[in-house]
Each structure stands twice: as structure tokens, then as C-alpha cells.
Design a protein around this motif. Structure first.
Motif, short mmCIF file in Angstrom:
data_model
loop_
_atom_site.label_atom_id
_atom_site.label_comp_id
_atom_site.label_asym_id
_atom_site.label_seq_id
_atom_site.Cartn_x
_atom_site.Cartn_y
_atom_site.Cartn_z
N TYR A 257 0.83 -1.20 0.00
CA TYR A 257 0.00 0.00 0.00
C TYR A 257 0.87 1.26 0.00
O TYR A 257 0.49 2.28 -0.59
N ILE A 258 2.02 1.20 0.66
CA ILE A 258 2.96 2.32 0.59
C ILE A 258 3.42 2.52 -0.84
O ILE A 258 3.53 3.66 -1.33
N ASN A 259 3.66 1.42 -1.56
CA ASN A 259 4.09 1.52 -2.95
C ASN A 259 3.00 2.12 -3.82
O ASN A 259 3.29 2.85 -4.78
N LEU A 260 1.73 1.82 -3.53
CA LEU A 260 0.62 2.43 -4.29
C LEU A 260 0.65 3.95 -4.13
O LEU A 260 0.42 4.69 -5.10
N ILE A 261 0.93 4.41 -2.91
CA ILE A 261 1.02 5.86 -2.69
C ILE A 261 2.21 6.44 -3.45
O ILE A 261 2.11 7.52 -4.04
N ARG A 262 3.34 5.70 -3.45
CA ARG A 262 4.51 6.15 -4.21
C ARG A 262 4.16 6.31 -5.69
O ARG A 262 4.57 7.29 -6.34
N GLU A 263 3.43 5.36 -6.23
CA GLU A 263 3.05 5.43 -7.64
C GLU A 263 2.12 6.60 -7.92
O GLU A 263 2.23 7.26 -8.96
N LYS A 264 1.22 6.90 -6.98
CA LYS A 264 0.33 8.06 -7.15
C LYS A 264 1.12 9.36 -7.12
O LYS A 264 0.88 10.27 -7.93
N VAL A 265 2.07 9.45 -6.18
CA VAL A 265 2.91 10.65 -6.10
C VAL A 265 3.72 10.81 -7.38
O VAL A 265 3.85 11.91 -7.92
N PHE B 250 5.77 7.90 8.28
CA PHE B 250 5.16 7.67 6.97
C PHE B 250 6.12 8.06 5.85
O PHE B 250 6.28 7.32 4.86
N TYR B 251 6.79 9.20 5.99
CA TYR B 251 7.70 9.66 4.94
C TYR B 251 8.91 8.75 4.82
O TYR B 251 9.41 8.52 3.70
N LEU C 253 7.74 5.94 2.80
CA LEU C 253 7.51 6.37 1.42
C LEU C 253 8.81 6.45 0.63
O LEU C 253 8.84 6.19 -0.57
#
Length: 290
Positions: free
Chosen positions: A172-180, A265-266, A269
């Protein structure tokens, strides 16, 4: 500091001896009285450091080194994909290595397969040949940092997708990375997108070699790696923002708590690199002291 400095120069064979002597020394100073407690703590902490170094080398580094030149079927999870010479390099955290008595949980940098169809947190399987040298003979790449064993491998067969690791927090962290990343590439043109991506969330391999080399020649290549400077700037911006809404002691404590959550969190990320972990914990302790 003493432990880390000495461990870099003392061979493994002496590490256990030093550990044993330091433990005896720390106990001895404790017997002499409380006024020697500082020396006792120094010796005890050094003993712990040497013990961890010795155990990690014996149970991780040496078995991984023995894999050099051997071939095996591996299965694991892709955690990162980078480019080297135009070809993808897959960082795979193995679940199994089909060699008797071999370490099963290692990080393998797999190259030699030109098709970049896998994505982070895909579960894959392939037959590889292990090597402690990369294809350009840049020197040993087997690393032993923070307990993580990493070795190169070259594919003998196509990489096969066998599933997806979609139940872990890292997924799920990787999903956020992809969105960013998608937002960055939407608003920044040309080379500015991979540059911003690299200094903001630590994604490597997309920046052109000419730009990377220009930073290296100017002595500013450290800017391209997320570290304490990047963490301090971003955390300071959040601290200033939260400071607009906090005046009393309760509000300040709430602000520090929110900032600590953001730091954790960061760190995740950015991929939990060594420089990120070090600076992140320093910032966490700083805000805990408030």
C-alpha cells in the motif's frame, strides 16, 4: 561510535574474542563501584555492537558469499526496479533459494532479462546464477549493512510471474509512491520529473546519466539521495504549518505527535534507506524531547 569504528577494521575472527573481553570488562567495572558506570556502559555497548557484527557475518554474510557462482531456482517479491545500461534490474527479496543450507531470506539484484513487465510487489520465480561481482566488474557488490545481505544474480530463464504480494503494508505504501510519481510526471516536464521524483521520494534509475554525472562532477551528488537535509526541509515545512494552529501545551504536544507520525510515513515512502532511517530517528527523538 567506538564499536562501529573498530568493527570496520577488526577481522571477524577477533570479533567474538573482543565481545567476550568487553563483557568481562563491563562486569568488572560494575563490581568496582558506581563511579565507573560510564566506562562499564561504554564497554557493554561495544560488546553488543561486536556481538551483532559477528553474528551477522557468521549467519548471513559468509553463507551468502558461498553462493558465488552457483545456480538455483529462487522465488520472492520484487521490491524495486531500476535501470542499468538501459536494462531493468529487479531487486527481489527471496522467500526461498533452492540450495541446501543456503540463506533463504536475502536481497538479490537480478539482471540479464531485458523485458520490464514486472512491477513492485509482484511475486516472481526464476533460475539465476549468483555472483559477487556485477557485469561491469565494478567490484564486490555483496553488502552487509544494517543486517541486509544483498548479492547480484543473472537470469538463466525468463522471469515468471506467480502472484502478487498485496497483503503487506509495503504494497500500500508503494501504491502511494506510484500516485505521487504520476502527479510529479503530470506537472514536471522532461528531466525535471525524474529529478523531482528522486529528491522527493527517493526513486532511482530514471534520471539521465548526463545529469547524474553533472551533479557528481560538481560535488553535489548528495542532493540526489534523500537524506537528513531533505527530511529536515520537508518536516520543517509541516512543523511551520501545524504551528499556525497550536499555541498551548496540549496543542504543541498534538503537533509533535502528528509530525512524528508524518516522519514515520515519509521514511516508509522513501524506501527506508540507511540515510533516511538515521535522519528520521534523529527527528523523531527531537520531537519526542518536546
Amino acid at each position: 561510535l567506538f564499536s562501529a569504528f573498530a568493527a570496520a577494521f577488526i577481522p571477524f575472527e577477533f570479533s567474538l574474542v573482543f565481545t567476550f573481553c568487553l563483557i568481562l570488562g563491563s562486569l568488572g567495572f560494575l563490581v568496582f563501584g558506581k563511579k565507573y558506570y560510564r566506562i562499564s556502559v561504554l564497554l557493554a555497548s561495544s560488546a553488543i555492537g561486536f556481538g551483532l557484527v559477528a553474528a551477522n557475518i557468521f549467519f548471513g554474510f559468509y553463507p551468502a558469499l558461498a553462493l558465488d557462482g552457483t545456480s538455483a531456482e529462487i522465488t520472492g517479491t520484487v521490491t524495486e526496479i531500476s535501470a542499468k545500461g538501459g536494462n531493468p534490474v529487479f531487486k527481489i527479496k527471496t522467500d526461498s533459494v533452492d540450495i541446501e543450507d543456503a540463506p533463504q531470506k536475502i536481497t538479490v539484484l537480478v539482471s540479464g532479462w531485458n523485458e520490464n513487465f514486472a512491477k513492485p510487489y509482484d511475486k516472481v520465480s526464476c533460475n539465476v546464477t549468483f555472483s559477487v561481482y556485477d557485469s561491469n566488474d565494478f567490484g564486490e557488490v555483496l553488502e552487509n549493512r544494517a543486517g541486509k545481505i544483498k548479492i547480484y544474480a543473472y537470469t538463466n530463464s525468463p522471469i515468471e510471474l506467480i502472484g502478487k504480494e498485496n497483503s503487506s503494508l509495503g504494497f500500500y505504501i508503494n501504491l502511494i509512491r506510484e500516485k505521487v510519481s504520476s502527479v510529479i510526471y503530470k506537472f514536471f516536464p522532461d528531466w525535471k520529473a525524474p529529478f523531482t521524483e528522486q529528491i522527493l521520494i527517493g526513486t532511482r534509475g530514471e534520471l539521465e546519466n548526463e545529469i547524474t554525472e553533472a551533479f557528481r562532477k560538481s560535488g553535489m551528488s548528495h542532493i540526489l539521495a534523500v537524506s537528513g537535509m531533505h527530511m529536515a526541509v520537508i518536516v520543517n515545512l509541516f512543523e511551520k504549518f501545524f504551528g499556525l494552529f497550536s499555541s498551548g501545551k496540549t496543542e504543541r504536544n498534538t503537533k509533535s505527535g502528528l509530525i512524528i507520525v508524518f516522519i514515520i510515513f515519509y521514511m516508509a515512502l522513501c524506501g527506508l534507506g540507511m540515510s533516511v532511517i538515521r535522519s528520521g530517528f534523529m527527528l523523531i527523538f527531537h520531537h519526542l524531547s518536546k
